[in-house]
Design a protein around this motif. Structure first.
Motif, PDB file in Angstrom:
ATOM      1  N   LEU A  32       0.821  -1.202   0.000  1.00 16.44           N
ATOM      2  CA  LEU A  32       0.000   0.000   0.000  1.00 16.44           C
ATOM      3  C   LEU A  32       0.862   1.262   0.000  1.00 16.44           C
ATOM      4  N   LEU A  33       1.913   1.264   0.809  1.00 19.24           N
ATOM      5  CA  LEU A  33       2.781   2.434   0.884  1.00 19.24           C
ATOM      6  C   LEU A  33       3.572   2.638  -0.407  1.00 19.24           C
ATOM      7  N   ILE A  34       3.981   1.525  -1.041  1.00 20.73           N
ATOM      8  CA  ILE A  34       4.691   1.643  -2.320  1.00 20.73           C
ATOM      9  C   ILE A  34       3.776   2.239  -3.383  1.00 20.73           C
ATOM     10  N   ALA A  35       2.518   1.798  -3.407  1.00 22.57           N
ATOM     11  CA  ALA A  35       1.555   2.343  -4.365  1.00 22.57           C
ATOM     12  C   ALA A  35       1.335   3.831  -4.116  1.00 22.57           C
ATOM     13  N   ILE A  92       6.760  -5.627  -5.093  1.00 19.79           N
ATOM     14  CA  ILE A  92       8.189  -5.848  -5.338  1.00 19.79           C
ATOM     15  C   ILE A  92       8.397  -7.161  -6.087  1.00 19.79           C
ATOM     16  N   ASP A  93       7.619  -8.190  -5.745  1.00 18.35           N
ATOM     17  CA  ASP A  93       7.767  -9.488  -6.431  1.00 18.35           C
ATOM     18  C   ASP A  93       7.415  -9.367  -7.910  1.00 18.35           C
ATOM     19  N   LEU A 232      13.833  -1.047  -8.394  1.00 21.23           N
ATOM     20  CA  LEU A 232      12.993  -0.458  -9.435  1.00 21.23           C
ATOM     21  C   LEU A 232      11.796   0.275  -8.836  1.00 21.23           C
ATOM     22  N   VAL A 233      11.203  -0.330  -7.809  1.00 24.84           N
ATOM     23  CA  VAL A 233      10.060   0.299  -7.158  1.00 24.84           C
ATOM     24  C   VAL A 233      10.453   1.656  -6.560  1.00 24.84           C
TER      25      VAL A 233
END
Length: 682
Positions: A32-35, A92-93, A232-233
Motif C-alpha cells: 500500500l505504501l509503495i503504491a 516488489i515481487d 525499481l520500485v
C-alpha cells in the motif's frame, strides 16, 4: 474539519515515516505504501507541469525532503522483509519477475540505466540550474526591490500592490534557495539507492547460502530478483520526482501551463514544422531506411504545421480587424489633444547612453535615490516633491542629462558612463575630462572608474554619477520649490492639517483665505528657502493676520515671525548665528524710502544708491564666505521683504531676516556691515 485534518495529516505522516525505519511492516501494508509513493510522485510531476510560475508550488522543496525520507524508509522496510522472509510483498515481487521477465541481468541493466538517467542527467542538471537560479535570484533581488519602489513613487502601483510584489520577490529568493538545497536531497537519494542495492545483493546472497542452505544459483536468483524489484520500485518514483524538480527549476513565469505554452510557442513557428516534416519524409525515402515510420511521422508533422499555419493566419486577421476597430480615428479629439498637451511638473531627461542609471538590472539606483530625495525634501522643506518622470532623448548630447520643470529646462549636466567625478585641485596627473561641478561650480574632472583611487590619493572628493545627478536635482527642486507647489498640493496639505488640527483649518479657510491665497503665502516662504513643514504655526499666524488685511507681504511676514526660531535654526551653527547688519544711516534711509504698492513694499532709493547697496552686500558676503562663514542679513521688519526683492536677483544665496525673527537664545556674531559709502569707495 477538513482544515484541521490537513493540518494534522503531514505531521502524522512524517512521524509515521520515521517509525518505518525501526518498526517491521507486514508485506500487504508495504504494498500500500509503495503504491502511495508512486502515485504521489506522478501527482507531483503533473502539478509541476500545470503550474504557471514556480512560486505557485512553493511547498515543493519541503515535499522533496518528505518523499525522499519516505522512499528511504520503504527501502529499509523492504530490505528487512527480503532478508528475513525472502518475500517483500506482491508489488516488489511483480517488479522483480514480471517487469524484468525474471532475468537478473535484465533487471540489473534496467536499474543501472534508471540510476544513470536520474543521477547523471536529470538530477545533475536540475541541481546546477537550481544553484544558478538561486544565485541570480539573490543578485537580482535589490534591483527588483528598487523597481517596485520606483513604480510606487511614480504612482503606477499602490502600497498594497507594492507590498504584495515585495513579498513575491522575497518568496522567490527563498524558494530558489530552498530548491538549491532540495536538489541535493534528490542527488543523495540516487547515491543511496545504489548503495542500498549493493548491500541487499551481498546480504541476500550471504543469508541464502549461510542461513537457508540454498545453492549459490538459487540464492542469487531469489534474493537478487527481489532486490532488483525493490530498487525499481524506489527508482521509478525517484525518477519522476527528479523530472518534477527539473521542470520546476527550469520553469519561467508565464500566463499558461506548460502544455499550453509549449503548444503555443512551437505552433507559432509553422515554417519550422514544415521543414521538420519534409526532412522526416526525405529521410524515409533514402535507400535502406525503413519508410513507413518516417513517412507517417513526417506526414503527421506536416498536418500539424498546416493547421497551425492556418490558425495563425486567422488569428492575425482577427487581430488586424480588432486593431482597426479599436484604432482611434484620424480626427483628433479634444481629449486626445489634452493628453498630449499635459506637461510633467518635474522631469529628468537622459541621453540614451545614461539609461543604465535607472536600469536596476545593471545596478542603476537613480530611482531609489529619487525616492530618498522625496523623503528628505518633505522633512526639510515640508514640500512633497512631485513624481519625477524619467525618459531618454536623442536630442541631448552624449552622456548629457537635462532637468525640466513644467517642460522648461532649468538645469543641464553630464554623467559619462564608466566615470566618476573627482572634485579638487592638482588633478593634472589624473586621466580624465575637466569639468565644472553643476551645483556649486567647483572645478573637477570626470575620471575613469579605474582611476578612482588615484584621484583620492591626490586629495580629491570622488562622487559617482548618480550622486552628481541627484545632488543637482535636489538643488533644482529647492531653488524652484515655489514653482513645484501646485494648488492640488496645497489642498492636500490643508486636508492633512485638518485631520490633526481641524479648528486651525476651519478658522483660516475658507472663512478668511482661499486655497489660492494660502498657496501664494507658502510659495513666497519656499522661494526664500523657508520650510513650511510646521503648517499649524503658519495657519495660526495667517488666521490672526488675515483679519487685518490680505496683503501678501503682511501675511508672509506674519508667517515668518511665527517660524522665526525654525528659520534661525536653519542658518545657525552650534548656537551661533552669523549676521551682516546695515549701517544705521543706510537703515534709516531704507525705512524712509519704503513705499507700499499693490505688489508689495518697494524701496525707492535715489540715483545709484540701490546699486551701491547691492554691491556692498555682495562684497560683505564674499568676504565672510572666504573665512568659512555663512551669514544672514538682518534688517527692520518694515523693509525686510522689499530688501530681499532688491537683493535676490544679484545675491540669491544671501538670506534676509528681520530683527523680530531672531531667536533670542542664539549667540549673534557680526561678520560685516553693509555700508553705501564703503561700496562707493570700492
Amino acid at each position: 474539519m477538513t482544515s484541521r485534518a490537513s493540518q494534522l495529516a503531514l505531521p502524522i505522516g512524517v512521524v509515521g515515516v520515521v517509525l518505518l525505519l525501526v518498526v517491521p511492516l507486514p508485506s500487504a501494508f508495504l504494498d500500500l505504501l509503495i503504491a502511495f509513493n508512486i502515485t504521489a510522485a506522478i501527482a507531483i510531476l503533473l502539478v509541476s507541469m500545470y503550474i504557471r510560475r514556480p512560486l505557485d508550488f512553493s511547498i515543493f522543496p519541503s515535499l522533496i525532503l518528505v518523499l525522499t525520507l519516505l522512499r528511504l524508509s520503504l527501502n529499509v522496510s523492504a530490505t528487512r522483509l527480503v532478508l528475513r522472509d525472502g518475500y517483500a510483498g506482491k508489488v516488489i515481487d511483480s517488479f522483480g519477475h514480471f517487469v524484468v521477465g525474471g532475468s537478473l541481468v535484465i533487471g540489473l541493466v534496467i536499474f543501472l540505466i534508471l540510476v544513470v538517467i536520474q543521477f547523471a542527467v536529470i538530477t545533475n542538471g536540475a541541481g546546477r540550474v537550481a544553484e544558478v537560479g538561486a544565485r541570480f535570484t539573490l543578485d537580482a533581488m535589490p534591483g527588483k526591490q528598487m523597481a517596485i519602489d520606483a513604480d510606487l513613487n511614480s504612482g503606477l502601483i499602490d502600497e498594497d500592490e507594492a507590498r504584495r510584489r515585495r513579498a513575491d520577490v522575497t518568496a522567490e529568493a527563498d524558494f530558489y534557495g530552498a530548491m538549491d538545497g532540495g536538489s541535493k536531497f534528490v542527488k543523495g537519494d540516487a547515491i543511496a539507492a545504489i548503495v542500498i542495492t549493493i548491500i541487499n545483493l551481498v546480504g541476500g546472497f550471504a543469508i541464502g547460502m549461510l542461513q537457508r542452505g540454498l545453492s549459490p544459483a538459487e540464492a542469487l536468483q531469489t534474493y537478487s530478483l527481489l532486490t532488483i524489484g525493490d530498487g525499481l520500485v524506489s527508482q521509478i518514483p525517484a525518477l519522476l520526482l527528479s523530472v518534477a524538480t527539473g521542470l520546476i527549476v527550469t520553469r519561467s513565469t508565464t500566463n499558461g501551463d506548460m502544455g499550453t505554452d509549449a503548444a503555443a510557442q512551437i505552433g507559432a513557428q509553422p515554417r519550422a514544422l514544415f521543414i521538420a516534416g519534409a526532412a522526416a519524409i526525405g529521410i524515409g525515402l533514402l535507400p535502406g531506411i525503413p519508410k513507413l515510420p518516417f513517412i507517417l511521422v513526417g506526414a503527421a508533422v506536416l498536418l500539424i504545421a498546416q493547421r497551425t499555419s492556418s490558425g495563425a493566419a486567422k488569428a492575425a486577421k482577427t487581430e488586424l480587424t480588432v486593431a482597426a476597430a479599436n484604432a482611434p480615428s484620424q480626427e483628433e479629439t479634444p481629449d486626445s489633444l489634452m493628453g498630449e498637451m499635459r506637461v510633467d511638473p518635474l522631469e529628468v531627461v537622459l541621453a540614451p547612453d545614461l539609461v543604465d542609471l535607472v536600469d536596476s538590472g545593471v545596478g542603476g539606483d537613480l530611482l531609489d535615490r529619487v525616492r530618498a530625495l522625496r523623503r528628505k525634501l518633505a522633512l526639510q522643506l515640508g514640500l512633497v516633491m512631485p513624481p519625477v518622470r524619467t525618459r531618454d532623448s536623442l536630442d541631448l548630447p552624449q552622456s548629457g542629462y537635462s532637468i525640466r520643470i513644467s517642460g522648461v529646462e532649468v538645469g543641464r549636466g553630464q554623467a559619462p558612463p564608466g566615470h566618476v567625478l573627482a572634485i579638487g585641485e592638482d588633478l593634472d596627473n589624473v586621466p580624465g575630462r575637466p569639468t565644472t561641478e553643476p551645483v556649486f561650480g567647483l572645478a573637477g574632472k570626470w575620471v575613469p572608474v579605474e582611476a578612482r583611487q588615484q584621484a583620492e590619493l591626490y586629495g580629491a572628493s570622488v562622487v559617482d554619477r548618480s550622486s552628481v545627478l541627484i545632488t543637482h536635482l535636489a538643488e533644482i527642486v529647492q531653488t524652484h520649490a515655489a514653482r513645484l507647489l501646485g494648488r492640488e498640493d496645497v489642498k492636500a496639505l490643508v486636508e492633512s492639517v485638518r485631520r490633526t488640527h481641524p479648528v486651525v483649518v476651519e478658522e483660516l479657510t475658507p472663512a478668511l483665505m482661499t486655497t489660492g491665497e494660502v498657496q501664494r503665502v507658502l510659495q513666497a516662504l519656499l522661494a526664500e528657502g523657508v520650510s513650511v513643514r510646521d503648517l499649524v504655526r503658519v495657519f495660526e499666524a495667517l488666521s490672526q493676520r488675515a483679519k487685518a488685511g490680505s496683503d501678501l507681504d503682511g501675511l508672509v511676514e506674519a508667517s515668518r515671525l511665527a517660524l522665526g526660531p525654525a528659520i534661525c535654526d536653519t542658518w545657525a551653527r552650534d548656537g551661533v548665528l552669523q549676521v551682516m547688519t546695515l549701517d544705521p544711516v543706510l537703515e534709516q534711509q531704507l525705512v524712509e524710502s519704503a513705499r507700499p504698492t499693490e505688489t508689495g513694499t518697494v524701496i525707492a532709493l535715489p540715483g545709484g544708491t540701490a546699486e551701491r547697496v547691492v554691491d556692498s552686500a555682495m562684497q560683505r558676503l564674499v568676504e565672510a564666505e572666504r573665512t568659512g562663514a555663512q551669514p544672514v542679513l538682518v534688517c527692520p521688519p518694515l523693509v525686510r521683504a522689499a530688501l530681499r526683492r532688491l537683493l535676490a536677483p544679484h545675491v540669491p544665496r544671501l538670506p534676509v531676516l528681520s530683527y523680530a525673527e531672531i531667536d533670542p537664545t542664539l549667540q549673534i556674531e557680526t561678520t560685516g556691515v553693509v555700508n553705501v559709502g564703503t561700496a562707493i569707495a570700492a
